[in-house]
Design a protein around this motif. Structure first.
Motif, mmCIF file in Angstrom:
data_model
loop_
_atom_site.group_PDB
_atom_site.id
_atom_site.type_symbol
_atom_site.label_atom_id
_atom_site.label_comp_id
_atom_site.label_asym_id
_atom_site.label_seq_id
_atom_site.Cartn_x
_atom_site.Cartn_y
_atom_site.Cartn_z
ATOM 1 N N ARG A 1 10.104 -3.812 10.128
ATOM 2 C CA ARG A 1 8.809 -4.845 9.758
ATOM 3 C C ARG A 1 6.891 -5.095 10.212
ATOM 4 N NH1 ARG A 1 11.602 -8.870 11.690
ATOM 5 N NH2 ARG A 1 10.241 -10.403 13.482
ATOM 6 N N ALA A 2 6.955 -3.132 10.359
ATOM 7 C CA ALA A 2 6.072 -2.483 10.889
ATOM 8 C C ALA A 2 5.002 -2.681 9.747
ATOM 9 C CB ALA A 2 6.098 -1.323 12.047
ATOM 10 N N HIS A 3 5.889 -2.035 8.559
ATOM 11 C CA HIS A 3 4.631 -1.928 7.175
ATOM 12 C C HIS A 3 4.316 -2.791 6.735
ATOM 13 C CE1 HIS A 3 8.640 -3.586 5.861
ATOM 14 N NE2 HIS A 3 7.884 -3.839 5.019
ATOM 15 N N ARG A 4 4.461 -3.808 6.630
ATOM 16 C CA ARG A 4 3.659 -5.424 5.961
ATOM 17 C C ARG A 4 2.236 -5.171 6.930
ATOM 18 N NH1 ARG A 4 8.530 -9.635 6.901
ATOM 19 N NH2 ARG A 4 10.049 -8.642 5.880
ATOM 20 N N THR A 5 2.272 -4.719 8.154
ATOM 21 C CA THR A 5 0.869 -4.985 8.664
ATOM 22 C C THR A 5 0.628 -3.227 8.465
ATOM 23 O OG1 THR A 5 2.262 -3.799 10.827
ATOM 24 C CG2 THR A 5 1.472 -6.306 10.314
ATOM 25 N N GLY A 6 0.615 -2.533 7.092
ATOM 26 C CA GLY A 6 0.184 -1.099 7.350
ATOM 27 C C GLY A 6 0.652 -0.239 7.380
ATOM 28 N N GLN A 7 1.629 0.055 8.490
ATOM 29 C CA GLN A 7 2.144 1.574 8.823
ATOM 30 C C GLN A 7 3.150 1.841 8.043
ATOM 31 O OE1 GLN A 7 3.110 0.690 13.181
ATOM 32 N NE2 GLN A 7 2.265 -0.876 13.556
#
Length: 1018
Positions: free
Chosen positions: A643-649
């Motif tokens: 879910r790192a994409h949810r923090t802009g990754q």
């Protein structure tokens, strides 16, 4: 002995009763009391963006959510209620600035984008855009009785309607003139409406979401009446604008109820489901036996992203952590069917579960329960791992798009199943359901051919799975032998290669609400045919692919509608100018009718990989480009799992293409820098380009540097960088390789002196066609006719050859010196199939090398021929002949025994009215068996009826068809009917089909026997 219903039928029946209690009073059989219509306005109050109007004891409330979205509520008793609460509608931002006016006969309530008129006598609403154009208008005020509340709207002269969630067999064409039920009915077949959504949208540019758990009925007649089974009214309205008004409305609706979730990459790969613990249909086995099936995918080099290892009623599991770890070693993830609730989910996820499949057996009565289950399972995966929530459900409601895949339930694999599923999933996208699908070839019935045809087109949906354990045979894509295994592998790998395109669209859906599978009208709203039957059995996969599945037992597809623009046959490179309807499209077993929009710029993973996990940061990225005018595509990338994409990754990289709108010129491809960062991102990678031009360039440059021209396929494949013009690939393709390029820098690729797709002289190339119906005998010399049609220029030096299966002999035809522009020349090619060629359909490819408009060109055409067995020379039992096709409604048809149960060879002695038969065929409706007689037989005789093993029930009709003509049809026959003798003249018939069809809509017990079935031949 009965077909097609799992144990869940009893559960569903019970739940239907509970559901009726949950959803409130009222039924089709009960007489509804006369309705009350809201009266005159007796009071008005305004507080910010919320307005309240009194009409006697009733109260109406208007609330603006955004400048384009507002809500209307009506409480007949003056007391507002909200049963859905915060379950579905998400918290929104601050309301917009609004103002109101008293115009005498009406109040006007307005935001910057929308004006709602509230007429006073009686209270009636009408909505307008800021430019004064009308969105919708009530023809009378809101009405209610004790059972339902109804809104009545005027219908525009050409107004079309879409939505209402998953409507089986419908949805990608207009609902105009139709009645649509919105509510779970547990009917998973054509006409059912699982995964309903109380939202619809109009071609007038507006949408309506009924904020309720109550089921409804939407009648899109004149006028339009939409009702929900509750004595209250609560609806949100969305005003779309611009040329993409329909997409805008979907975006507003999903902003209110939740954007579609972003699945993990493995969730976009095909999944596999079965029960691997004490399976009654498959014998004693254990959860770890799932690994043997996983190994089958690996050994057959087939993608598979996840496995449900307990998909069955009462099927638990054992050795869960070991199973999860072992699947991960095979590049797959563990899924579980949540048959016993969610209380064990935390421990299961900690043991390795990454997929949760919900089902009616535990979801219980009511839409809230189902929606809560979706949300809880999704959250449970995320609370106990770093993975993304990934759930599947067969019944859901508004809001489920943010937590799961909507799956259409239990079906049987047939041609009819394929047909009605095509409009179902594309249509569901009109309700913000971005991930809808059905099992490949259903869970019951099916055949090698229907499985392969079904899998083909479902590879252009974002998600799908194959389910085992309920049909007579296992349903993995490698179970059917050749040619099916190879065809299935090719399409699975094509889907895998397209994952960058599919995943980028999945990310877009989190912003726009629009899924990958789309009806034509969503991209071509002004096309008069896009909303009609002309486009019902096709769909768009993203903006760029048009998919027209084969949904009959045929090797051609008629009625493929291509909208405005240039379209390219994915397999041959042939171009079409739309709008046009393509008939007689050659579609042998390995060919899905598939077209690409000119201007498409498609990111791909090259190399035929089996799993996303095969990718490394240094793996190449490919771009498949169909240059025409100015076009672009933005690639989205992240780690694919967490879910790192949810923090802009995450990162995006844009490809821009500039090309002539038509004809000759340079083609420039600009690959921008990759912006953003995530774990595992490529710092540098090589690129590959496939540019469909139709003409060779004079040179290719990477920035200011010329790339070397390579002259052979082998030279290109071994080179680190360079380019090659392959005239034999889909009408002429420029293939380019680069060395590694840094992803933090952009670069430009220029193809000099080439053309837009279609060539420098559009239409100059010749085209090929092969007449259908050609039959060849195994080991017997024959010919195949190939029609060569010159394009807009003469075709000279025409050489026609055939690519045939191994062991076949082909003699190329003599060259044709010249075929004048626009004319056709038939060329006969000598072909001898191998002596051991398997009877049935075989795929060949015709190649026509020629020169036109100053370029060497190649035209190709795939086509099918029939390989026929030796026809019978003496009297022969039908059960002893080769069956060219053999479909059946329950298990396989049986030779010389009854249909029995779902397995092969599990029938009993054929018995009709107490008489037994040694020879014959035992089948189950719907059944279709084709034999080849070659014109050598004169009569067919048999005794027909429903086998005694059924004990008196069932209802079918028998028929005999010869060379496409029905020769005989029986009356309806039941289990209590007397045996019917058959004696039919088949003189001269080459192909005969023995059919059994269901006649009462219930296939339970339809075990039909062709007892003593015999052909008189000489």
């Amino acid at each position: 002995m009965q077909s097609g219903m799992r144990t869940r039928a009893a559960v569903v029946g019970a739940l239907l009763g509970l559901l009726a209690v949950f959803t409130g009073p009222g039924s089709a059989q009960s007489a509804e009391p006369p309705p009350t219509t809201v009266g005159n306005v007796t009071g008005f109050a305004a507080e910010g963006s919320v307005y309240e109007l009194a009409a006697g004891p009733a109260r109406a409330r208007v609330s603006f959510v955004t400048a384009e979205t507002f809500r209307i509520e009506l409480a007949p008793d003056g007391k507002f209620t909200d049963p859905a609460g915060r379950d579905i509608v998400l918290p929104q931002g601050p309301p917009p600035a609004t103002h109101w006016y008293d115009r005498g006969d009406r109040y006007e309530l307005a935001s910057a984008e929308v004006t709602l008129r509230a007429y006073k006598a009686p209270l009636r609403f009408e909505a307008f855009r800021a430019d004064g154009s009308r969105l919708w208008s009530e023809t009378k005020g809101l009405t209610w009785n004790q059972d339902r509340t109804t809104q009545t709207l005027a219908r525009g002269a050409d107004e079309q309607f879409y939505g209402a969630g998953m409507q089986n067999g419908r949805g990608n064409t207009s609902h105009r003139g139709k009645t649509v039920e919105v509510g779970v009915d547990y009917n998973w077949n054509d006409g059912g409406h699982p995964n309903s959504v109380p939202f619809y949208l109009s071609s007038a540019g507006y949408g309506v979401y009924r904020n309720t758990y109550a089921p409804g009925t939407y009648v899109f007649g004149e006028p339009v009446t939409t009702s929900a089974r509750e004595q209250r009214f609560d609806a949100y309205y969305f005003a779309g604008s611009g040329s993409d008004a329909l997409k805008d409305v979907i975006g507003q609706y999903t902003a209110l109820t939740g954007k579609p979730f972003l699945p993990p990459v493995y969730g976009l790969e095909i999944g596999d489901a079965d029960c691997y613990l004490h399976n009654a249909n498959r014998g004693e086995r254990h959860t770890l036996d799932a690994l043997k099936v996983a190994d089958g995918y690996v050994q057959n080099d087939m993608p598979n992203g996840w496995m449900l290892v307990n998909d069955g009623y009462g099927c638990g599991y054992e050795n869960l952590a070991e199973t999860a770890t072992s699947l991960q070693q095979r590049k797959m993830q563990l899924g579980l069917w949540t048959e016993d609730g969610l209380d064990k989910l935390a421990d299961q996820v900690k043991a390795g579960q990454r997929v949760a499949k919900l089902d009616v057996a535990w979801v219980g009565a009511g839409y809230k329960f189902a929606l809560d289950g979706c949300k809880d399972a999704y959250a449970g995966i995320e609370a106990n791992s770093d993975a993304r929530g990934f759930t599947w459900a067969p019944e859901s409601w508004s809001g489920a798009q943010r937590c799961g895949v909507q799956w259409s339930g239990d079906q049987s694999g047939t041609w009819e199943y394929i047909r009605w599923q095509i409009p179902t999933y594309a249509g569901a996208s009109m309700s913000g359901l971005a991930y809808t699908t059905g099992d490949v070839d259903g869970i019951f019935g099916g055949s090698a051919k229907t499985y392969t045809r079904d899998l083909q087109w479902k590879m252009f949906l974002p998600v799908t799975m194959t389910m085992d354990g309920w049909a007579a045979n296992d349903k993995q894509p490698f179970r059917y032998g050749e040619p099916y295994t190879s065809v299935n592998r090719d399409y699975l790998k094509l889907h895998e290669s397209l994952l960058p395109y599919i995943y980028s669209h999945a990310h877009r859906a989190t912003k726009t609400g629009v899924g990958l599978a789309r009806p034509l009208v969503l991209e071509y709203p002004d096309d008069p045919k896009a909303a009609t039957e002309a486009a019902k059995y096709e769909f768009l996969s993203g903006e760029d692919f048009l998919v027209a599945p084969v949904h009959q037992d045929a090797v051609e597809r008629d009625g493929v509608y291509l909208p405005e623009g240039t379209w390219i046959d994915y397999w041959s490179g042939r171009t079409y100018e739309g709008p046009v309807t393509v008939d007689d499209y050659s579609a042998p077993l390995d060919t899905l009718p598939l077209f690409v929009r000119a201007g498409a710029t498609v990111p791909m993973w090259p190399g035929g990989i089996r799993s996303y996990a095969d990718r490394t940061p240094g793996s190449p990225l490919a771009w498949d480009i169909y240059p025409q005018g100015t076009s672009s595509f933005e690639l989205y990338e992240d780690d694919g799992v967490t879910r790192a994409h949810r923090t802009g990754q995450y990162a995006t990289q844009r490809a821009d293409v500039r090309a002539p709108k038509r004809g000759a010129g340079d083609v420039t491809v600009r690959i921008g820098e990759s912006r953003g960062a995530f774990a595992g991102k490529s710092a540098a990678r090589p690129y590959q380009f496939t540019v469909h031009t139709g003409d060779a360039p004079s040179g290719v440059t990477l920035g200011e540097r010329k790339l070397p021209r390579l002259t052979t396929r082998s030279a290109y494949e071994t080179a680190a960088q360079g380019w090659w013009y392959d005239r034999d690939d889909r009408g002429g393709v420029v293939k380019v390789k680069t060395a590694e390029q840094r992803t933090d820098r952009g670069f430009t690729l220029t193809l000099k002196d080439t053309s837009a797709v279609g060539g420098a002289v559009p239409g100059a190339a010749a085209t090929l066609a092969v007449p259908t119906g050609r039959e060849l005998g195994a080991g017997t010399p024959g010919t195949v006719a190939v029609d060569v049609t010159a394009g807009s220029r003469d075709a000279t030096g025409v050489e026609v050859s055939l690519a045939a299966p191994a062991g076949w002999q082909v003699t190329p035809a003599a060259p044709v010196a010249r075929i004048p522009a626009g004319t056709t020349r038939r060329v006969e090619v000598s072909v001898t199939p191998a002596k051991d060629a398997k009877p049935g359909e075989a795929t060949l490819t015709a190649t026509g090398r020629h020169r036109s408009a100053g370029q060497d060109r190649t035209a190709v055409q795939r086509f099918a021929v029939g390989v026929m067995p030796e026809p019978p020379a003496t009297a022969s039992w039908a059960g002893d002949l080769v069956w060219l096709t053999s479909t059946n409604g329950w298990g396989p048809p049986e030779r010389d025994r009854s249909n029995g149960e779902s397995g092969a060879n599990d029938g009993r002695t054929l018995t009709l009215a107490g008489k037994t038969y040694e020879k014959g065929i035992g089948a189950h409706a719907d059944s279709d068996i084709e034999v080849y007689l070659g014109g050598r037989c004169t009569a067919f005789t048999a005794d027909v009826g429903i086998d005694d093993e059924i004990d008196g029930y069932g209802e079918v009709a028998f028929s005999i068809e010869a060379d496409g003509k029905v020769l005989w049809t029986s009356p309806k026959i039941t289990g209590a009917s007397t045996t019917l003798p058959v004696d039919v003249d088949v003189t001269g018939a080459r192909h005969v089909r023995l059919r059994i069809t269901d006649t009462n809509g219930s296939k339970s017990g339809d075990h039909g026997d062709w007892a003593a079935a015999r052909f008189a031949c000489s």
